[in-house]
Design a protein around this motif. Structure first.
Motif, PDB file in Angstrom:
ATOM      1  N   ALA A 288      23.522  56.852  75.883  1.00 42.92           N
ATOM      2  CA  ALA A 288      23.004  58.176  76.219  1.00 42.92           C
ATOM      3  C   ALA A 288      24.094  59.226  76.067  1.00 42.92           C
ATOM      4  CB  ALA A 288      22.477  58.189  77.656  1.00 42.92           C
ATOM      5  N   ASP A 289      23.659  60.466  75.924  1.00 49.29           N
ATOM      6  CA  ASP A 289      24.592  61.597  75.947  1.00 49.29           C
ATOM      7  C   ASP A 289      24.744  62.026  77.399  1.00 49.29           C
ATOM      8  OD1 ASP A 289      25.892  64.050  75.891  1.00 49.29           O
ATOM      9  OD2 ASP A 289      24.817  64.778  74.123  1.00 49.29           O
ATOM     10  N   ARG A 290      25.849  61.621  78.033  1.00 47.36           N
ATOM     11  CA  ARG A 290      26.084  61.922  79.442  1.00 47.36           C
ATOM     12  C   ARG A 290      27.034  63.116  79.549  1.00 47.36           C
ATOM     13  NH1 ARG A 290      24.239  58.374  83.158  1.00 47.36           N
ATOM     14  NH2 ARG A 290      24.349  60.331  84.343  1.00 47.36           N
ATOM     15  N   SER A 291      26.562  64.253  79.133  1.00 53.72           N
ATOM     16  CA  SER A 291      27.330  65.491  79.327  1.00 53.72           C
ATOM     17  C   SER A 291      27.068  65.984  80.753  1.00 53.72           C
ATOM     18  CB  SER A 291      26.926  66.536  78.280  1.00 53.72           C
ATOM     19  OG  SER A 291      27.320  66.128  76.988  1.00 53.72           O
ATOM     20  N   ASP A 292      27.594  65.226  81.707  1.00 55.20           N
ATOM     21  CA  ASP A 292      27.308  65.432  83.125  1.00 55.20           C
ATOM     22  C   ASP A 292      28.260  66.438  83.758  1.00 55.20           C
ATOM     23  OD1 ASP A 292      25.356  63.463  82.941  1.00 55.20           O
ATOM     24  OD2 ASP A 292      26.687  61.865  83.661  1.00 55.20           O
ATOM     25  N   ARG A 293      27.794  66.979  84.895  1.00 56.08           N
ATOM     26  CA  ARG A 293      28.624  67.802  85.786  1.00 56.08           C
ATOM     27  C   ARG A 293      29.205  69.034  85.084  1.00 56.08           C
ATOM     28  NH1 ARG A 293      29.633  62.655  86.302  1.00 56.08           N
ATOM     29  NH2 ARG A 293      31.506  62.821  85.032  1.00 56.08           N
ATOM     30  N   VAL A 294      28.494  69.561  84.120  1.00 56.84           N
ATOM     31  CA  VAL A 294      28.925  70.792  83.466  1.00 56.84           C
ATOM     32  C   VAL A 294      28.526  71.978  84.348  1.00 56.84           C
ATOM     33  CG1 VAL A 294      28.658  72.283  81.449  1.00 56.84           C
ATOM     34  CG2 VAL A 294      28.774  69.801  81.168  1.00 56.84           C
ATOM     35  N   GLN A 295      29.429  72.934  84.487  1.00 52.91           N
ATOM     36  CA  GLN A 295      29.178  74.129  85.283  1.00 52.91           C
ATOM     37  C   GLN A 295      28.996  75.331  84.354  1.00 52.91           C
ATOM     38  OE1 GLN A 295      31.914  74.730  88.587  1.00 52.91           O
ATOM     39  NE2 GLN A 295      32.508  72.572  88.505  1.00 52.91           N
ATOM     40  N   VAL A 296      27.882  76.032  84.536  1.00 56.63           N
ATOM     41  CA  VAL A 296      27.601  77.257  83.784  1.00 56.63           C
ATOM     42  C   VAL A 296      27.541  78.372  84.824  1.00 56.63           C
ATOM     43  CG1 VAL A 296      26.052  78.382  82.157  1.00 56.63           C
ATOM     44  CG2 VAL A 296      26.293  75.880  82.118  1.00 56.63           C
ATOM     45  N   VAL A 297      28.594  79.192  84.882  1.00 56.65           N
ATOM     46  CA  VAL A 297      28.809  80.053  86.044  1.00 56.65           C
ATOM     47  C   VAL A 297      29.181  81.472  85.613  1.00 56.65           C
ATOM     48  CG1 VAL A 297      30.178  80.374  88.143  1.00 56.65           C
ATOM     49  CG2 VAL A 297      29.610  78.060  87.383  1.00 56.65           C
ATOM     50  N   GLY A 298      28.452  82.451  86.116  1.00 57.21           N
ATOM     51  CA  GLY A 298      28.842  83.847  85.963  1.00 57.21           C
ATOM     52  C   GLY A 298      28.761  84.393  84.557  1.00 57.21           C
TER      53      GLY A 298
ATOM     54  N   ILE B 230      24.420  75.546  87.777  1.00 54.79           N
ATOM     55  CA  ILE B 230      24.044  76.762  87.052  1.00 54.79           C
ATOM     56  C   ILE B 230      23.990  77.865  88.092  1.00 54.79           C
ATOM     57  CG2 ILE B 230      22.271  77.872  85.656  1.00 54.79           C
ATOM     58  CD1 ILE B 230      21.457  75.057  84.685  1.00 54.79           C
ATOM     59  N   SER B 231      24.991  78.742  88.100  1.00 58.60           N
ATOM     60  CA  SER B 231      25.156  79.645  89.237  1.00 58.60           C
ATOM     61  C   SER B 231      25.644  81.020  88.801  1.00 58.60           C
ATOM     62  CB  SER B 231      26.172  79.034  90.219  1.00 58.60           C
ATOM     63  OG  SER B 231      26.397  79.885  91.317  1.00 58.60           O
ATOM     64  N   GLY B 232      25.033  82.052  89.392  1.00 51.97           N
ATOM     65  CA  GLY B 232      25.537  83.409  89.225  1.00 51.97           C
ATOM     66  C   GLY B 232      25.421  83.975  87.838  1.00 51.97           C
ATOM     67  N   ASN B 233      24.499  83.444  87.035  1.00 55.10           N
ATOM     68  CA  ASN B 233      24.314  83.943  85.678  1.00 55.10           C
ATOM     69  C   ASN B 233      23.258  85.047  85.645  1.00 55.10           C
ATOM     70  OD1 ASN B 233      25.914  81.757  84.123  1.00 55.10           O
ATOM     71  ND2 ASN B 233      24.537  80.575  85.436  1.00 55.10           N
ATOM     72  N   THR B 234      23.307  85.863  84.585  1.00 57.64           N
ATOM     73  CA  THR B 234      22.300  86.881  84.334  1.00 57.64           C
ATOM     74  C   THR B 234      21.560  86.527  83.055  1.00 57.64           C
ATOM     75  OG1 THR B 234      23.602  88.604  85.417  1.00 57.64           O
ATOM     76  CG2 THR B 234      21.899  89.328  83.888  1.00 57.64           C
ATOM     77  N   PHE B 235      20.243  86.353  83.155  1.00 54.87           N
ATOM     78  CA  PHE B 235      19.402  85.996  82.021  1.00 54.87           C
ATOM     79  C   PHE B 235      18.528  87.189  81.635  1.00 54.87           C
ATOM     80  CE2 PHE B 235      19.501  81.883  84.553  1.00 54.87           C
ATOM     81  CZ  PHE B 235      20.552  81.335  83.838  1.00 54.87           C
ATOM     82  N   ASP B 236      18.632  87.626  80.393  1.00 55.87           N
ATOM     83  CA  ASP B 236      17.773  88.672  79.850  1.00 55.87           C
ATOM     84  C   ASP B 236      16.857  88.017  78.831  1.00 55.87           C
ATOM     85  OD1 ASP B 236      16.572  90.755  78.470  1.00 55.87           O
ATOM     86  OD2 ASP B 236      18.384  91.990  78.383  1.00 55.87           O
ATOM     87  N   GLY B 237      15.571  87.883  79.187  1.00 55.94           N
ATOM     88  CA  GLY B 237      14.650  87.143  78.332  1.00 55.94           C
ATOM     89  C   GLY B 237      14.086  87.917  77.169  1.00 55.94           C
TER      90      GLY B 237
END
Length: 371
Positions: free
Chosen positions: A222-232, A255-262
């Motif tokens: 498997a592709d275990r790209s685990d515990r990645v943080q996407v922050v700010g 996944i924390s503190g991000n701004t998503f513009d859809g």
């Protein structure tokens, strides 16, 4: 270039008086020492900071990088296929840094691609920057644009991407792939992805689809790209697919503190939400998401439960809290949980601290948990 003369053998370092070593942060200082009788000594030159200003210099610096080194980009555009294959270490990561007007551009792809992506063989991937079996790197400040993909990490755990701008790429912006675990993407900006294939224009891609584990499943299949943080980070507008696509088999990310513009999400290949979670055990908190036309938008966050071999409890055990969602009068739910029965042993949790406006149906389709 800033250079420091360092002893090439550990015995010589151990015999060097502490007072002779440079203080932390100093560069350009010569280090002297006397080896014990009978021990070989060799003085080698280690470049601490490599200044680059051309594509050829950058390619050469990446190929020759050593732990603890910093490669510093001058302003300007760098056209070429830039691949890093040299590992850093936990104590001495390798840094590639530059200002925002230092711009990496890959005019590829070209040549015959192998069945599974790997550098070499006269093939140009078209990736703006490719780390391949290169753990412990720090990528800071520069820009990647006009490439097939932005930044791709293969088998490169413990990589930190900080303050990087990726835009106008044909497919995804940043991809943690082939068990590139324990990475961090922070303070960065991603816009205008999926210019060629909108359904594959994710802003951030964590892991790989189970159907691609034959190439990218290097950890127990498997592709275990685990515990990645996407922050700010700021992701969007005109990210054509999901702003973050969390693939099956991955777990434990943040996944924390991000701004998503859809604005501009395409709706192609089921790309109709900010975040699609097929992994498990993620914390998704304190993000702000908005949607406004043009685009196709179904829900702010979605879960899915694909069946994989080897088997994982996919799309379960994730927690949403403190997220603020404006669905623009178009999206149904801020958080849409697609299956509760499949996650009975480890349910997804949507806490009451999440808020929503502009929803056609509400905050979520499952009972809300206080907190």
């Amino acid at each position: 270039m800033r250079r420091a003369l360092l002893t090439g053998l550990l015995p010589l370092l151990l015999s060097t008086p502490a007072a002779a070593l440079p203080a932390a942060g100093e560069t350009g200082a010569g280090v002297a020492g006397v080896a014990k009788v009978g021990e070989a000594a060799e003085v080698v030159e280690v470049v601490e900071v490599v200044e680059v200003a051309t594509a050829a210099q950058l390619a050469g610096a990446l190929a020759a990088a050593v732990p603890g080194q910093t490669i510093r980009l001058a302003p300007g555009e760098y056209h070429g296929a830039f691949v890093a294959r040299r590992p850093g270490t936990s104590a001495a990561p390798i840094t590639l840094t530059g200002p925002a007007d230092a711009v990496l551009v890959n005019d590829g792809p070209s040549g015959v691609a192998p069945s599974c992506p790997a550098p070499g063989g006269g093939w140009d991937s078209g990736y703006g920057l490719w780390l391949y079996e290169a753990p412990y790197w720090r990528l800071t400040g520069f820009t990647v644009k006009d490439s097939k993909k932005g930044v791709v990490l293969d088998a490169s755990p413990h990589v930190v991407i900080d303050g990087v701008y990726v835009h106008h790429v044909e497919d995804e912006g940043v991809h943690f792939r082939r068990s590139s675990s324990d990475g961090v993407l922070r303070n960065s900006r991603i816009t205008h992805t999926g210019l060629l294939q909108p359904g594959y224009g994710e802003g951030v891609y964590l892991g790989s689809a189970g159907s691609n584990w034959g190439c990218h499943g290097n950890t127990g299949g498997a592709d275990r790209s685990d515990r990645v943080q996407v922050v700010g980070n700021t992701i969007g507008p005109y990210v054509a697919a999901e702003h973050i696509d969390v693939k099956e088999g991955t777990s434990g990310g943040l996944i924390s503190g991000n701004t998503f513009d859809g604005t501009g999400v395409s709706g192609q290949n089921s790309a109709d939400s900010w975040v699609d979670v097929k992994g498990s055990g993620y914390t998704i908190e304190n993000n702000t998401g908005t949607f406004a036309p043009p685009g196709t938008f179904a829900n702010g966050y979605e879960t899915h439960n694909p069946v994989t071999t080897p088997s994982f409890l996919n799309g379960c055990g994730n927690v949403w809290r403190g997220n603020r969602s404006d669905l623009g009068g178009v999206g149904a739910y801020a958080v849409k949980i697609t299956s509760t029965s499949k996650c009975a042993a480890d349910p997804n949790v949507v806490r009451s601290s999440n808020t929503v406006t502009g929803a056609t149906r509400g905050l979520t389709n499952v009972p809300v948990t206080p907190g």
